[in-house]
Design an enzyme around this catalytic site. Structure first.
Site, mmCIF file in Angstrom:
data_model
loop_
_atom_site.group_PDB
_atom_site.id
_atom_site.type_symbol
_atom_site.label_atom_id
_atom_site.label_comp_id
_atom_site.label_asym_id
_atom_site.label_seq_id
_atom_site.Cartn_x
_atom_site.Cartn_y
_atom_site.Cartn_z
ATOM 1 N N GLY A 47 0.835 -1.196 0.000
ATOM 2 C CA GLY A 47 0.000 0.000 0.000
ATOM 3 C C GLY A 47 0.867 1.241 0.000
ATOM 4 C CB CYS A 48 0.246 4.505 1.557
ATOM 5 S SG CYS A 48 1.109 5.994 2.062
ATOM 6 C CG PHE A 49 5.882 5.023 -0.925
ATOM 7 C CD1 PHE A 49 5.442 6.272 -0.524
ATOM 8 C CD2 PHE A 49 6.352 4.895 -2.216
ATOM 9 C CE1 PHE A 49 5.460 7.362 -1.380
ATOM 10 C CE2 PHE A 49 6.389 5.979 -3.090
ATOM 11 C CZ PHE A 49 5.933 7.220 -2.654
ATOM 12 C CD1 TRP A 50 4.946 8.802 1.927
ATOM 13 C CD2 TRP A 50 2.856 9.523 2.241
ATOM 14 N NE1 TRP A 50 4.727 9.829 1.047
ATOM 15 C CE2 TRP A 50 3.446 10.294 1.223
ATOM 16 C CE3 TRP A 50 1.546 9.796 2.617
ATOM 17 C CZ2 TRP A 50 2.768 11.312 0.569
ATOM 18 C CZ3 TRP A 50 0.866 10.818 1.970
ATOM 19 C CH2 TRP A 50 1.481 11.566 0.955
ATOM 20 C CB CYS A 51 1.464 3.207 5.655
ATOM 21 S SG CYS A 51 0.180 4.457 5.430
#
Length: 181
Positions: A11-15
């Site tokens: 999913g979101c690479f920030w997460c």
């Protein structure tokens, strides 16, 4: 100290970056793009869903401190590997759950981790094991996002703290001293 690399899309690479930055034995986490057909993609291009890339992280780790198999267990525990091309409100192939092994040993470990995850999750695992392809680092402003701008981003504030709480509850012994809050 021998270092290895794990490349994961959850999913979101920030997460995913925020989670893996807290793991003991991890020396670097870089956000980027992998698995697509466009050379040097931008964030905007990847977000369009038309490049075939996944938002991913490249984790550099010391296998004498934490093994690849355990990193994969943490990966499966801190994202939803049962939703096809989706993590929460993020929808599209760029948010797929995928593992990009760097060796035949990592590939075998990835398939074994999927088997273990299938025993833990009530729905079928949709995580794919994909061939390693060209890695494109994300733009500078995406790196270490949670430690900076992410702290004031409403999306990040809603999504990342629950992932970190889950990590801290289940993997407290694997956290860097600075993360064990």
């Amino acid at each position: 100290m021998a270092q290895e690399i794990a490349t994961l899309a959850g999913g979101c690479f920030w997460c995913t970056e925020a989670v893996f930055n807290d793991i003991e034995g991890v020396s670097q986490v870089e956000s980027g793009y992998i698995g697509g057909a466009v050379a040097d993609p931008t964030y905007k291009q990847v977000c369009s869903g038309n490049t075939g890339h996944a938002e991913a992280i490249r984790v550099t780790f010391d296998p004498d401190v934490i093994g690849y198999a355990e990193l994969l267990d943490i990966f499966f525990h801190t994202h939803d590997p049962t939703t096809l091309n989706r993590q929460g409100n993020d929808v599209g192939t760029q948010y797929r759950s995928a593992i990009f092994p760097h060796s035949p040993e990592q590939e075998a470990a990835a398939h074994e981790a999927i088997r273990r995850a299938a025993e833990a999750w009530p729905r079928p695992i949709v995580t794919t094991v994909e061939p390693l392809s060209t890695w494109y680092p994300a733009e500078d402003y995406h790196q270490e996002y949670w430690q900076g701008e992410g702290q004031s981003n409403p999306y990040c504030l809603a999504v990342i703290p629950p992932k970190l709480q889950k990590l801290r509850k289940s993997y407290a012994a694997r956290l860097k001293a600075t993360a064990a809050v």
